[in-house]
Design a protein around this motif. Structure first.
Motif: not given
Ligand SMILES: [Fe+2]
Length: 156
Positions: A50, A57, A54, A38
């Protein structure tokens, strides 16, 4: 026969906790890998990648807690050391220097590894009649296969 946590034998608890600790370790290592990607991803697909890393995670951060708390619910010890997790995990760390395509491939491998680990953990729980752990593992395995599909779709 279906068993609730406290009715499981000591041997069953030990085996299930070991498989769950493996699942936590791989989920935690993959959480960090996704955050790493990310941060460091580059290229024309920066924004969606990106965002996707995210999404991964954030999902995994919640999941590692759910899995570790299930270990405690069956009265076993949840491994909480990064060094221990790295030792157990079949997913490896990475330094984050990689092309966007290689990051997608590495994250796809991690998701497939996790899906297999969670499917195995679910099957082990089922063998011991631990339906509630089995259910958690099945749900997690399905999520990893969904992320694997998202990632694989970038490569075709
Ligand atoms: Fe971030």
């Amino acid at each position: 026969m279906t068993q609730t946590a406290m009715a499981l034998s000591t041997d069953a608890k030990t085996q299930i906790a070991e498989a769950l600790n493996q699942s936590v370790a791989e989920t935690a290592v993959t959480t960090m890998l996704a955050q790493n990607f990310h941060w460091n991803v580059k290229g024309m697909a920066f924004a969606p990648l990106h965002e996707l890393f995210q999404q991964i995670y954030e999902d995994h951060f919640v999941a590692q807690d759910d899995l570790a708390e299930r270990i405690r619910a069956i009265d076993a010890h949840a491994e909480g050391m990064l060094a221990g997790m790295l030792k157990r995990s079949k997913v490896d760390e990475h330094d984050g220097h990689a092309s966007d395509k290689d990051m997608i491939k590495m994250m796809l491998d991690a998701q497939e590894t996790l899906a297999a680990t969670l499917a195995g953990c679910g099957a082990l729980a089922a063998e011991h009649g631990d339906t509630l752990t089995e259910d958690l593992c099945i749900a997690r395995g399905q999520t990893h296969e969904k992320f694997a599909w998202f990632l694989r779709s970038h490569l075709r």
